[in-house]
Enzyme design. Structure first.
Site, PDB file in Angstrom:
ATOM      1  CE  LYS A  90      -3.870   0.176   2.470  1.00 41.40           C
ATOM      2  NZ  LYS A  90      -5.055   0.149   1.601  1.00 41.40           N
TER       3      LYS A  90
HETATM    4  N1  PMP Z   1      -6.947  -3.128  -3.085  1.00 41.05           N
HETATM    5  C1  PMP Z   1      -6.648  -1.845  -2.808  1.00 41.05           C
HETATM    6  C2  PMP Z   1      -6.076  -0.980  -3.880  1.00 41.05           C
HETATM    7  C3  PMP Z   1      -6.880  -1.331  -1.512  1.00 41.05           C
HETATM    8  O1  PMP Z   1      -6.583  -0.067  -1.220  1.00 41.05           O
HETATM    9  C4  PMP Z   1      -7.456  -2.169  -0.521  1.00 41.05           C
HETATM   10  C5  PMP Z   1      -7.754  -1.620   0.848  1.00 41.05           C
HETATM   11  N2  PMP Z   1      -6.703  -1.819   1.736  1.00 41.05           N
HETATM   12  C6  PMP Z   1      -7.741  -3.504  -0.860  1.00 41.05           C
HETATM   13  C7  PMP Z   1      -7.475  -3.944  -2.152  1.00 41.05           C
HETATM   14  C8  PMP Z   1      -8.270  -4.464   0.158  1.00 41.05           C
HETATM   15  O2  PMP Z   1      -7.252  -4.831   1.071  1.00 41.05           O
HETATM   16  P1  PMP Z   1      -7.586  -5.220   2.576  1.00 41.05           P
HETATM   17  O3  PMP Z   1      -8.542  -6.317   2.528  1.00 41.05           O
HETATM   18  O4  PMP Z   1      -6.275  -5.615   3.150  1.00 41.05           O
HETATM   19  O5  PMP Z   1      -8.132  -4.000   3.233  1.00 41.05           O
END
Ligand code: PMP
Length: 305
Positions: free
Chosen positions: A157
């Protein structure tokens, strides 16, 4: 945003209103930060705040930092501990979203990554639904392509990469949709602006592989584990755009979105009510986050003793 909540910044717990950085900060100028999003669910029955998969989240934050040549000043455990302390300071007894992040803290001009000091901060806010999870969402395939892993690593991220998400999200909402679906540079389905994506076809749960420039979502991983436990067949493979149009069910997953079902894509109706596979996974997931699922009790960490 309630600026009177207690946050963690520059090695101290203090009011969010006092957590400031200089305008010349590297991260502000170049988007050189990596972040996480962690949820705390309030359980009325236990009168406790339960943090969902805290270890996984801080593992991913450290991995994101590694990709970006950062040196985290704290271990995964120490960061997790700070999150728990922030929750306690704020005495949360409602659903909360925590935002931990590492950022390039130097006030210096060059966009280089090496030999630039990194800092860790964490703030939080009350949050129930980020996307509407009861009604079906209308989605569109974005005219923006997802950044490729060889452009900015997408499995972590990285703050700067979210300019890509912002372009897609605003385009979708301003055109009357709830959410955008990215295609990757090859033209295959990738993910939402801040969610992973799944479809169901003929009883099989399908999601793009992590090598398809998608974030290694914690919710995505959890849904795959739940599907296994439910005996639902799973395929991690490329999905073509038009395949989504003829899917039996489509849903997004994410810490913010949780499990949110999609009712239409580019004006093609996917479903008029939540589909049976989505519903099964969603009900199980909502039990898990409240610590009510015996198989996955270890996914939650209580804040209060
Ligand atoms: N893809 C992106 C681009 C995101 O920003 C997120 C949110 N964190 C997710 C997928 C989902 O990830 P997670 O389940 O870890 O929140």
């Amino acid at each position: 945003m309630d600026l009177s909540t207690i946050a963690y910044h520059k090695s101290e717990f203090k009011k969010l209103s006092d957590c400031t950085v200089n305008v010349a900060t590297h991260a502000l100028q170049y988007g050189t930060a990596v972040f996480g999003g962690v949820r705390g669910y309030y359980s009325k029955g236990m009168d406790n705040l339960l943090i969902f998969r805290i270890d996984r989240h801080f593992k991913r934050l450290h991995q994101s930092a590694k990709m970006m040549r950062m040196t985290p000043p704290l271990s995964e455990k120490e960061m997790a501990n700070i999150l728990i302390q922030v929750a306690r300071f704020n005495n949360y007894r409602q659903n909360v979203y925590f935002r931990p992040f590492l950022y390039k803290a130097a006030e210096q001009l060059s966009p280089r990554f090496h030999d630039v000091k990194d800092e860790f901060s964490l703030y939080s806010l009350r949050l129930d639904d980020y996307l509407e999870t009861n009604k079906g969402l209308s989605a569109c395939v974005s005219s923006w392509r997802r950044i490729d892993d060889n452009i900015i690593p997408t499995r972590g991220k990285v703050s700067g990469g979210y300019a890509n998400s912002g372009l897609a999200k605003s385009e979708a909402v301003e055109n009357g949709y709830d959410e955008a679906i990215f295609l990757d540079l090859r033209g295959f389905v990738c993910e939402g602006s801040a969610e992973n994506i799944f479809m169901v076809r003929d009883g099989v749960l399908v999601t793009p592989p992590v090598a398809a420039s998608v974030l290694e979502g914690v919710t995505r991983r959890s849904v795959l584990e739940l599907a296994k436990s439910e005996g639902i067949p799973v395929e991690e493979r490329d999905i073509a755009r038009a395949e989504l149009y003829v899917a039996d069910e489509v849903f997004f997953t994410g810490t913010g979105a949780q499990i949110a079902w999609v009712s239409s894509i580019d004006h093609r109706v996917i479903g008029t009510e939540v589909g049976p596979v989505t519903n099964k996974l969603r009900s199980r997931f909502l039990k898990c986050v409240l610590g009510e699922d015996s198989e996955f009790k270890q996914w939650v960490t209580p804040v209060y003793e």
